[in-house]
Design an enzyme around this catalytic site. Structure first.
Site, PDB file in Angstrom:
ATOM      1  N   HIS A 103       2.531   8.666   0.932  1.00 19.78           N
ATOM      2  CA  HIS A 103       2.694   7.221   1.119  1.00 19.78           C
ATOM      3  C   HIS A 103       2.188   6.476  -0.102  1.00 19.78           C
ATOM      4  O   HIS A 103       1.216   6.896  -0.728  1.00 19.78           O
ATOM      5  CB  HIS A 103       1.969   6.728   2.380  1.00 19.78           C
ATOM      6  N   HIS A 105       0.678   2.762  -1.236  1.00 27.05           N
ATOM      7  CA  HIS A 105       0.060   1.533  -0.761  1.00 27.05           C
ATOM      8  C   HIS A 105       0.568   0.393  -1.650  1.00 27.05           C
ATOM      9  O   HIS A 105       0.415   0.448  -2.874  1.00 27.05           O
ATOM     10  CB  HIS A 105      -1.461   1.581  -0.926  1.00 27.05           C
TER      11      HIS A 105
HETATM   12  P1  AMP Z   1      -4.916   7.587   2.180  1.00 26.91           P
HETATM   13  O1  AMP Z   1      -4.388   8.893   2.727  1.00 26.91           O
HETATM   14  O2  AMP Z   1      -6.205   7.746   1.423  1.00 26.91           O
HETATM   15  O3  AMP Z   1      -3.894   6.851   1.357  1.00 26.91           O
HETATM   16  O4  AMP Z   1      -5.337   6.657   3.401  1.00 26.91           O
HETATM   17  C1  AMP Z   1      -4.598   6.553   4.585  1.00 26.91           C
HETATM   18  C2  AMP Z   1      -4.380   5.092   4.939  1.00 26.91           C
HETATM   19  O5  AMP Z   1      -3.714   5.072   6.187  1.00 26.91           O
HETATM   20  C3  AMP Z   1      -5.631   4.225   5.074  1.00 26.91           C
HETATM   21  O6  AMP Z   1      -5.462   3.071   4.262  1.00 26.91           O
HETATM   22  C4  AMP Z   1      -5.674   3.878   6.563  1.00 26.91           C
HETATM   23  O7  AMP Z   1      -6.174   2.576   6.788  1.00 26.91           O
HETATM   24  C5  AMP Z   1      -4.214   3.992   6.955  1.00 26.91           C
HETATM   25  N1  AMP Z   1      -3.946   4.333   8.348  1.00 26.91           N
HETATM   26  C6  AMP Z   1      -4.532   5.317   9.083  1.00 26.91           C
HETATM   27  N2  AMP Z   1      -3.982   5.368  10.317  1.00 26.91           N
HETATM   28  C7  AMP Z   1      -3.022   4.404  10.363  1.00 26.91           C
HETATM   29  C8  AMP Z   1      -2.096   3.967  11.354  1.00 26.91           C
HETATM   30  N3  AMP Z   1      -2.034   4.527  12.579  1.00 26.91           N
HETATM   31  N4  AMP Z   1      -1.249   2.956  11.057  1.00 26.91           N
HETATM   32  C9  AMP Z   1      -1.302   2.365   9.844  1.00 26.91           C
HETATM   33  N5  AMP Z   1      -2.131   2.739   8.845  1.00 26.91           N
HETATM   34  C10 AMP Z   1      -2.992   3.749   9.106  1.00 26.91           C
END
Ligand code: AMP
Length: 142
Positions: A103, A105
């Site tokens: 993903h 951001h």
């Molecule tokens: P990263 O893998 O370090 O990019 O972080 C994962 C991101 O996913 C973090 O910013 C979390 O806040 C976000 N996140 C985790 N669970 C959910 C969810 N169910 N829906 C939306 N965002 C999420």
């Protein structure tokens, strides 16, 4: 590197098994709001294909995700009244990755306003709903 886990939380969201505040969807990409935003309008852009991160994604899928991230960044400048955009993408635990489905951001930024720490405060559902509506409307008009 570990294998892709089809039961990661983003795979469940893509399959519709868990809810999200959707911003954009096409045949190959889904974008939804981060529930713990680092700034208002913080959006996650994902390929629907099973990819753990940048290291195993198919190049054509990566190119499409990047193109959608650009569209969302442009829409967020308008919909969130942003002054700029921060784009982040993490790979493997050592690289800061927490959820193991690729993903990007897309984080709208305001002059002089620092981002919140990662995953610090869960945003109110009503706030997320309204932000997703505004972003989706800006994308539809783009
Ligand atoms: P990263 O893998 O370090 O990019 O972080 C994962 C991101 O996913 C973090 O910013 C979390 O806040 C976000 N996140 C985790 N669970 C959910 C969810 N169910 N829906 C939306 N965002 C999420």
């Amino acid at each position: 590197m570990a294998n892709y886990d089809p039961n990661n939380i983003f795979a469940k969201i893509i399959r519709g098994e868990l809810p999200c505040h959707k911003v954009y969807e096409d045949a190959r990409v889904l974008a939804f709001l981060d529930i713990m935003p680092r700034a208002p309008g913080h959006t996650l852009v994902l390929p629907k294909a099973a990819a753990r991160n940048l290291l195993d994604i198919d190049a054509a899928d990566l190119a499409h995700v990047a193109a959608v991230a650009q569209k969302i960044a442009r829409a967020a400048m308008q919909a969130c009244g942003a002054d700029g955009i921060t784009l982040q993408q993490f790979n493997e635990p050592a690289g800061g990755q927490v959820v193991f489905h690729l993903h990007f951001h897309v984080i709208p930024r305001q002059n002089g306003v620092a981002m919140k720490p990662p995953a610090s405060v869960k945003e109110d559902d009503g706030v997320l709903r309204e932000q997703a509506r505004k972003l989706a409307a800006a994308l539809a008009g783009a």
